[in-house]
Design a protein around this motif. Structure first.
Motif, mmCIF file in Angstrom:
data_model
loop_
_atom_site.group_PDB
_atom_site.id
_atom_site.type_symbol
_atom_site.label_atom_id
_atom_site.label_comp_id
_atom_site.label_asym_id
_atom_site.label_seq_id
_atom_site.Cartn_x
_atom_site.Cartn_y
_atom_site.Cartn_z
ATOM 1 N N TRP A 275 -33.800 68.502 153.977
ATOM 2 C CA TRP A 275 -33.648 68.293 155.427
ATOM 3 C C TRP A 275 -32.661 69.285 156.020
ATOM 4 C CZ3 TRP A 275 -29.343 66.699 158.328
ATOM 5 C CH2 TRP A 275 -29.600 66.371 159.674
ATOM 6 N N ALA A 276 -31.533 69.493 155.334
ATOM 7 C CA ALA A 276 -30.523 70.434 155.833
ATOM 8 C C ALA A 276 -31.088 71.840 155.937
ATOM 9 C CB ALA A 276 -29.296 70.422 154.921
ATOM 10 N N ALA A 277 -32.057 72.160 155.069
ATOM 11 C CA ALA A 277 -32.701 73.472 155.089
ATOM 12 C C ALA A 277 -33.839 73.553 156.101
ATOM 13 C CB ALA A 277 -33.232 73.809 153.693
ATOM 14 N N LYS A 278 -34.074 72.465 156.815
ATOM 15 C CA LYS A 278 -35.145 72.391 157.820
ATOM 16 C C LYS A 278 -36.519 72.583 157.203
ATOM 17 C CE LYS A 278 -32.360 73.646 161.837
ATOM 18 N NZ LYS A 278 -32.232 74.536 163.031
ATOM 19 N N ILE A 279 -36.690 71.974 156.048
ATOM 20 C CA ILE A 279 -37.989 71.957 155.371
ATOM 21 C C ILE A 279 -38.562 70.555 155.518
ATOM 22 C CG2 ILE A 279 -39.153 72.211 153.145
ATOM 23 C CD1 ILE A 279 -36.833 74.050 152.306
ATOM 24 N N ASP A 280 -39.857 70.457 155.756
ATOM 25 C CA ASP A 280 -40.484 69.153 155.903
ATOM 26 C C ASP A 280 -40.378 68.353 154.613
ATOM 27 O OD1 ASP A 280 -41.228 69.692 158.509
ATOM 28 O OD2 ASP A 280 -43.222 70.425 157.955
ATOM 29 N N ILE A 281 -39.947 67.110 154.738
ATOM 30 C CA ILE A 281 -39.824 66.212 153.592
ATOM 31 C C ILE A 281 -41.137 65.452 153.432
ATOM 32 C CG2 ILE A 281 -38.574 64.236 152.634
ATOM 33 C CD1 ILE A 281 -36.162 65.118 154.307
ATOM 34 N N PRO A 282 -41.694 65.392 152.226
ATOM 35 C CA PRO A 282 -42.928 64.622 152.014
ATOM 36 C C PRO A 282 -42.767 63.175 152.460
ATOM 37 C CG PRO A 282 -42.441 65.974 150.100
ATOM 38 C CD PRO A 282 -41.237 66.065 151.001
ATOM 39 N N ALA A 283 -43.884 62.534 152.785
ATOM 40 C CA ALA A 283 -43.855 61.165 153.305
ATOM 41 C C ALA A 283 -43.149 60.198 152.371
ATOM 42 C CB ALA A 283 -45.280 60.691 153.570
ATOM 43 N N GLU A 284 -43.274 60.427 151.071
ATOM 44 C CA GLU A 284 -42.631 59.552 150.088
ATOM 45 C C GLU A 284 -41.344 60.158 149.532
ATOM 46 O OE1 GLU A 284 -43.449 56.438 149.462
ATOM 47 O OE2 GLU A 284 -44.932 56.721 151.052
ATOM 48 N N GLY A 285 -40.818 61.150 150.217
ATOM 49 C CA GLY A 285 -39.595 61.793 149.768
ATOM 50 C C GLY A 285 -39.880 62.900 148.770
ATOM 51 N N VAL A 286 -38.842 63.658 148.434
ATOM 52 C CA VAL A 286 -38.991 64.759 147.476
ATOM 53 C C VAL A 286 -39.209 64.172 146.082
ATOM 54 C CG1 VAL A 286 -37.860 66.742 146.404
ATOM 55 C CG2 VAL A 286 -37.539 66.286 148.856
ATOM 56 N N PRO A 287 -40.320 64.496 145.439
ATOM 57 C CA PRO A 287 -40.574 63.943 144.098
ATOM 58 C C PRO A 287 -39.781 64.685 143.032
ATOM 59 C CG PRO A 287 -42.360 65.416 144.711
ATOM 60 C CD PRO A 287 -41.434 65.355 145.911
ATOM 61 N N SER A 288 -39.457 63.993 141.972
ATOM 62 C CA SER A 288 -38.802 64.631 140.827
ATOM 63 C C SER A 288 -38.961 63.737 139.610
ATOM 64 C CB SER A 288 -37.315 64.896 141.100
ATOM 65 O OG SER A 288 -36.595 63.689 141.286
ATOM 66 N N ALA A 289 -39.050 64.355 138.464
ATOM 67 C CA ALA A 289 -39.186 63.602 137.219
ATOM 68 C C ALA A 289 -37.854 62.950 136.861
ATOM 69 C CB ALA A 289 -39.635 64.531 136.099
ATOM 70 N N THR A 290 -37.915 61.725 136.366
ATOM 71 C CA THR A 290 -36.706 61.028 135.940
ATOM 72 C C THR A 290 -36.169 61.677 134.666
ATOM 73 O OG1 THR A 290 -37.588 58.953 136.803
ATOM 74 C CG2 THR A 290 -35.710 58.808 135.299
ATOM 75 N N PRO A 291 -34.955 62.215 134.701
ATOM 76 C CA PRO A 291 -34.422 62.847 133.483
ATOM 77 C C PRO A 291 -34.126 61.810 132.411
ATOM 78 C CG PRO A 291 -32.737 62.727 135.189
ATOM 79 C CD PRO A 291 -34.003 62.278 135.834
ATOM 80 N N THR A 292 -34.381 62.170 131.174
ATOM 81 C CA THR A 292 -34.057 61.280 130.069
ATOM 82 C C THR A 292 -32.553 61.331 129.813
ATOM 83 O OG1 THR A 292 -34.300 63.002 128.392
ATOM 84 C CG2 THR A 292 -36.303 61.793 129.032
ATOM 85 N N GLU A 293 -32.074 60.402 129.025
ATOM 86 C CA GLU A 293 -30.654 60.394 128.676
ATOM 87 C C GLU A 293 -30.274 61.673 127.941
ATOM 88 O OE1 GLU A 293 -27.363 57.611 126.287
ATOM 89 O OE2 GLU A 293 -29.414 56.882 126.631
ATOM 90 N N ASN A 294 -31.173 62.141 127.064
ATOM 91 C CA ASN A 294 -30.905 63.385 126.344
ATOM 92 C C ASN A 294 -30.837 64.574 127.292
ATOM 93 O OD1 ASN A 294 -30.753 62.164 123.835
ATOM 94 N ND2 ASN A 294 -32.909 62.522 123.333
#
Length: 304
Positions: A275-294
């Motif tokens: 948002w600060a970069a003025k890029i459109d945010i996807p409807a469900e938010g920015v996706p990302s993979a959940t990092p493992t503990e390792n």
């Protein structure tokens, strides 16, 4: 006839070059395709798993590069870049580092910061980078991001904050209710009228967070009056729209590295950076993979 076709071909090549040159500029077509986001990570401090600035920035930058086509997220490690050209044309800059007094990196480089802000660069401050000397930099931070941590006014206890509701704001897209233990700063300093500031995360801290004696970071009469007596909700993250159209964001969490493994915690910050970069945010938010503990642990290795 040959000259006619040669002219047409030359014209097409010229138009293609002009389009490519302007496509990444504000106001040009395909503006989002060439947005650069720079993470400035301070040296890791505190114990292992705390204030892991390099690891946290690495994780967030990778998430953006993996999930937001065309975004170029780069990490500057261990302080201000030796070559400031990396900041040129940055759509947003994220600061994740130790703050404090007048030697705060953003104040040391205040002249450059003012130029960046004037050019429309979005500014994001995470956790300790929000703390700045009121005399040396308070007004600048109010101008750049709309708020800051002020000693003898703000406090920094470790507590579990719960967030059940969010405003109708792009930064909150896809974020679901969550609770998480962190060193959540509160009673932050904002403009008197909150002009331009939209609270994103709010919670009422328990009285137990104010059991410490009065001190620069622990307790004071003003915060007790606000929280214990008046029961005022405290803003722990906020979006700021500058009068010139630029954007800022403040996030008081981020002390504990493991919290980047929480999907909602991570999504909110990724949304905010975009948002600060003025890029459109996807409807469900920015996706990302959940990092493992390792994977999280691997990012706690010190980079010197």
């Amino acid at each position: 006839m040959d000259r006619k076709y040669t002219f047409i071909l030359a014209l097409l090549l010229f138009c293609t070059a002009v389009f490519a040159q302007n496509s990444g500029k504000p106001g040009g077509k395909n503006t989002q395709a060439r947005r650069k986001i720079v993470f400035i990570a301070g040296p890791d401090s505190h114990g292992k798993g705390e204030h892991e600035h390099n690891g946290g920035c690495t994780l967030l930058a990778k998430a953006l590069n993996d999930s937001m086509p065309g975004v170029e997220a780069v990490v500057v490690r261990n302080g201000w870049p030796q070559d400031e050209s990396v900041l040129d044309n940055a759509a947003a800059i994220v600061f994740y580092l130790d703050g404090g007094g007048s030697d705060h990196l953003e104040l040391v480089h205040a002249a450059k910061m003012e130029k960046l802000v004037a050019s429309g660069t979005g500014i994001v401050n995470l956790h300790f980078s929000l703390e700045v000397s009121a005399d040396a930099g308070g007004e600048r931070f109010l101008k750049w991001i709309g708020g800051y941590f002020e000693t003898n006014w703000s406090v920094n206890p470790v507590w579990e904050a719960s967030f059940a509701r969010f405003p109708d704001h792009p930064v909150a897209r896809g974020v679901k209710p969550f609770s998480i233990l962190d060193e959540w700063y509160y009673h932050m300093r904002f403009p008197a009228d909150m002009k331009g500031v939209t609270p994103i995360l709010q919670a009422l801290p328990p009285d137990a967070t104010l059991k410490q004696p009065d001190g620069t970071h622990s307790n004071n009469p003003a915060v007790r009056e606000a929280v214990i007596t008046r029961k005022e909700m405290q803003t722990l993250a906020w979006a700021f729209e500058r009068p010139d159209g630029g954007r800022g964001f403040g996030f008081t969490g981020g002390h504990m590295h493991k919290n980047w493994g929480d999907d909602n915690f991570r999504k909110l910050v990724l949304n905010a950076v975009v948002w600060a970069a003025k890029i459109d945010i996807p409807a469900e938010g920015v996706p990302s993979a959940t990092p493992t503990e390792n994977e999280l642990n691997a990012l706690t290795k010190r980079v010197n």
